[in-house]
Design a protein around this motif. Structure first.
Motif, mmCIF file in Angstrom:
data_model
loop_
_atom_site.group_PDB
_atom_site.id
_atom_site.type_symbol
_atom_site.label_atom_id
_atom_site.label_comp_id
_atom_site.label_asym_id
_atom_site.label_seq_id
_atom_site.Cartn_x
_atom_site.Cartn_y
_atom_site.Cartn_z
ATOM 1 N N THR A 1 4.439 -9.588 6.054
ATOM 2 C CA THR A 1 3.599 -10.634 6.649
ATOM 3 C C THR A 1 2.556 -10.035 7.585
ATOM 4 O OG1 THR A 1 5.437 -12.201 6.500
ATOM 5 C CG2 THR A 1 3.646 -12.768 8.006
ATOM 6 N N LEU A 2 2.957 -9.061 8.396
ATOM 7 C CA LEU A 2 2.009 -8.430 9.310
ATOM 8 C C LEU A 2 0.957 -7.626 8.535
ATOM 9 C CD1 LEU A 2 2.197 -7.662 12.736
ATOM 10 C CD2 LEU A 2 1.701 -5.583 11.480
ATOM 11 N N ILE A 3 1.376 -6.943 7.495
ATOM 12 C CA ILE A 3 0.425 -6.184 6.673
ATOM 13 C C ILE A 3 -0.598 -7.131 6.057
ATOM 14 C CG2 ILE A 3 0.157 -4.735 4.617
ATOM 15 C CD1 ILE A 3 3.109 -3.808 5.190
ATOM 16 N N GLN A 4 -0.132 -8.223 5.467
ATOM 17 C CA GLN A 4 -1.048 -9.173 4.831
ATOM 18 C C GLN A 4 -1.965 -9.826 5.859
ATOM 19 O OE1 GLN A 4 -1.462 -9.430 1.474
ATOM 20 N NE2 GLN A 4 -0.057 -7.704 1.536
ATOM 21 N N GLY A 5 -1.421 -10.135 7.035
ATOM 22 C CA GLY A 5 -2.246 -10.706 8.095
ATOM 23 C C GLY A 5 -3.317 -9.734 8.553
ATOM 24 N N THR A 6 -2.967 -8.465 8.641
ATOM 25 C CA THR A 6 -3.927 -7.426 9.033
ATOM 26 C C THR A 6 -5.043 -7.316 7.999
ATOM 27 O OG1 THR A 6 -2.200 -6.201 10.206
ATOM 28 C CG2 THR A 6 -4.160 -4.957 9.529
ATOM 29 N N ILE A 7 -4.668 -7.303 6.741
ATOM 30 C CA ILE A 7 -5.655 -7.222 5.651
ATOM 31 C C ILE A 7 -6.610 -8.407 5.733
ATOM 32 C CG2 ILE A 7 -5.893 -7.449 3.142
ATOM 33 C CD1 ILE A 7 -3.309 -5.674 2.951
ATOM 34 N N HIS A 8 -6.061 -9.596 5.931
ATOM 35 C CA HIS A 8 -6.880 -10.808 6.012
ATOM 36 C C HIS A 8 -7.771 -10.788 7.254
ATOM 37 C CE1 HIS A 8 -8.077 -14.978 5.623
ATOM 38 N NE2 HIS A 8 -7.692 -15.165 6.878
ATOM 39 N N LEU A 9 -7.185 -10.483 8.395
ATOM 40 C CA LEU A 9 -7.926 -10.507 9.662
ATOM 41 C C LEU A 9 -9.078 -9.502 9.669
ATOM 42 C CD1 LEU A 9 -7.840 -11.787 12.554
ATOM 43 C CD2 LEU A 9 -6.592 -9.748 13.232
ATOM 44 N N LEU A 10 -8.851 -8.342 9.071
ATOM 45 C CA LEU A 10 -9.882 -7.314 9.049
ATOM 46 C C LEU A 10 -10.837 -7.444 7.861
ATOM 47 C CD1 LEU A 10 -7.748 -4.233 10.153
ATOM 48 C CD2 LEU A 10 -9.381 -5.530 11.539
ATOM 49 N N GLY A 11 -10.563 -8.405 6.980
ATOM 50 C CA GLY A 11 -11.435 -8.609 5.826
ATOM 51 C C GLY A 11 -11.414 -7.439 4.859
ATOM 52 N N ILE A 12 -10.257 -6.836 4.704
ATOM 53 C CA ILE A 12 -10.114 -5.669 3.826
ATOM 54 C C ILE A 12 -9.829 -6.157 2.407
ATOM 55 C CG2 ILE A 12 -8.720 -3.614 3.386
ATOM 56 C CD1 ILE A 12 -8.148 -3.563 6.411
ATOM 57 N N ILE A 13 -10.480 -5.549 1.429
ATOM 58 C CA ILE A 13 -10.272 -5.964 0.033
ATOM 59 C C ILE A 13 -10.008 -4.752 -0.857
ATOM 60 C CG2 ILE A 13 -11.640 -8.070 0.245
ATOM 61 C CD1 ILE A 13 -13.939 -6.576 -1.149
ATOM 62 N N TRP A 14 -9.531 -5.032 -2.016
ATOM 63 C CA TRP A 14 -9.316 -4.118 -3.140
ATOM 64 C C TRP A 14 -8.633 -2.819 -2.764
ATOM 65 C CZ3 TRP A 14 -9.651 -7.073 -7.144
ATOM 66 C CH2 TRP A 14 -10.570 -8.112 -7.163
ATOM 67 N N ASP A 15 -9.303 -1.708 -3.016
ATOM 68 C CA ASP A 15 -8.686 -0.393 -2.838
ATOM 69 C C ASP A 15 -8.248 -0.148 -1.400
ATOM 70 O OD1 ASP A 15 -9.073 0.128 -5.510
ATOM 71 O OD2 ASP A 15 -10.843 1.385 -5.210
ATOM 72 N N GLU A 16 -9.048 -0.619 -0.444
ATOM 73 C CA GLU A 16 -8.668 -0.426 0.955
ATOM 74 C C GLU A 16 -7.413 -1.214 1.298
ATOM 75 O OE1 GLU A 16 -12.281 -1.410 3.078
ATOM 76 O OE2 GLU A 16 -12.759 0.712 3.301
ATOM 77 N N ALA A 17 -7.258 -2.393 0.716
ATOM 78 C CA ALA A 17 -6.047 -3.187 0.948
ATOM 79 C C ALA A 17 -4.841 -2.493 0.323
ATOM 80 C CB ALA A 17 -6.217 -4.598 0.382
ATOM 81 N N ASP A 18 -5.010 -1.985 -0.898
ATOM 82 C CA ASP A 18 -3.918 -1.252 -1.546
ATOM 83 C C ASP A 18 -3.522 -0.025 -0.727
ATOM 84 O OD1 ASP A 18 -3.878 -3.044 -3.651
ATOM 85 O OD2 ASP A 18 -5.045 -1.757 -4.998
ATOM 86 N N GLU A 19 -4.535 0.660 -0.190
ATOM 87 C CA GLU A 19 -4.263 1.842 0.619
ATOM 88 C C GLU A 19 -3.493 1.469 1.881
ATOM 89 O OE1 GLU A 19 -6.580 5.454 2.882
ATOM 90 O OE2 GLU A 19 -7.410 3.436 2.937
ATOM 91 N N LEU A 20 -3.867 0.367 2.519
ATOM 92 C CA LEU A 20 -3.178 -0.052 3.738
ATOM 93 C C LEU A 20 -1.713 -0.392 3.452
ATOM 94 C CD1 LEU A 20 -4.156 -0.164 6.629
ATOM 95 C CD2 LEU A 20 -4.482 -2.610 6.364
ATOM 96 N N VAL A 21 -1.442 -1.040 2.323
ATOM 97 C CA VAL A 21 -0.062 -1.344 1.928
ATOM 98 C C VAL A 21 0.711 -0.045 1.705
ATOM 99 C CG1 VAL A 21 1.375 -2.348 0.104
ATOM 100 C CG2 VAL A 21 -0.604 -3.611 0.973
ATOM 101 N N ARG A 22 0.091 0.922 1.021
ATOM 102 C CA ARG A 22 0.735 2.212 0.763
ATOM 103 C C ARG A 22 1.006 2.949 2.075
ATOM 104 N NH1 ARG A 22 -0.681 7.357 0.471
ATOM 105 N NH2 ARG A 22 -2.888 6.948 0.787
ATOM 106 N N LEU A 23 0.024 2.946 2.981
ATOM 107 C CA LEU A 23 0.210 3.629 4.259
ATOM 108 C C LEU A 23 1.302 2.974 5.101
ATOM 109 C CD1 LEU A 23 -3.458 4.450 5.288
ATOM 110 C CD2 LEU A 23 -1.707 6.032 4.431
ATOM 111 N N ALA A 24 1.395 1.654 5.029
ATOM 112 C CA ALA A 24 2.451 0.955 5.773
ATOM 113 C C ALA A 24 3.818 1.418 5.283
ATOM 114 C CB ALA A 24 2.303 -0.555 5.623
ATOM 115 N N ASP A 25 3.956 1.587 3.974
ATOM 116 C CA ASP A 25 5.218 2.036 3.405
ATOM 117 C C ASP A 25 5.568 3.452 3.863
ATOM 118 O OD1 ASP A 25 7.511 1.678 1.655
ATOM 119 O OD2 ASP A 25 6.537 3.144 0.338
ATOM 120 N N LEU A 26 4.544 4.256 4.146
ATOM 121 C CA LEU A 26 4.755 5.649 4.551
ATOM 122 C C LEU A 26 4.703 5.829 6.061
ATOM 123 C CD1 LEU A 26 2.515 7.329 1.839
ATOM 124 C CD2 LEU A 26 5.018 7.248 1.897
ATOM 125 N N SER A 27 4.835 4.747 6.815
ATOM 126 C CA SER A 27 4.645 4.826 8.260
ATOM 127 C C SER A 27 5.898 4.587 9.084
ATOM 128 C CB SER A 27 3.545 3.838 8.688
ATOM 129 O OG SER A 27 2.287 4.297 8.265
#
Length: 125
Positions: free
Chosen positions: A47-73
């Motif tokens: 939920t926090l990851i998705q909220g961050t993506i939405h709040l920052l207006g991140i789309i496509w590859d950058e959103a996928d990267e943020l999800v991947r980085l969250a998993d590795l964090s």
């Protein structure tokens, strides 16, 4: 700082959003968001990851990267070497003991070795 936290901070800076503004938008405290960025909290929730993506207006590859980085964090990692070669246990224990003394270049080189091994194991189709 975690990989997720570093990237979120970069996106916030690009957009001129403060930590306090982002925390308010996500419904968390600034202290919690700061702790998450700096690795003093565990991996962020979906939920926090998705909220961050939405709040920052991140789309496509950058959103996928943020999800991947969250998993590795996750700041406290457990490496299970049960059933693996003794070299795997030795490496995991050496890394746990010595990681704090490695500089950024050492870490990049080790990451590169892991990337090369993954490419050999999983060649592109």
């Amino acid at each position: 700082m975690t990989p997720f936290g570093r990237r979120v901070r970069e996106h916030r800076a690009k957009r001129g959003i403060t930590l306090a503004q982002m925390a308010e938008g996500l419904g968390v405290t600034p202290a919690y968001l700061s702790a998450l960025e700096h690795g003093k909290r565990g991996r962020p929730t979906f939920t926090l990851i998705q909220g961050t993506i939405h709040l920052l207006g991140i789309i496509w590859d950058e959103a996928d990267e943020l999800v991947r980085l969250a998993d590795l964090s996750h700041p406290r990692v457990t490496v299970d070497t049960a059933g693996l070669d003794a070299e795997a246990t030795l490496l995991a224990n050496r890394l746990a003991r010595e990681i704090g003394a490695l500089d950024a270049e050492d870490l990049r080189r080790l990451g590169g070795i892991l990337d090369e091994a993954a490419a050999r194991r999983d060649p592109p189709a």
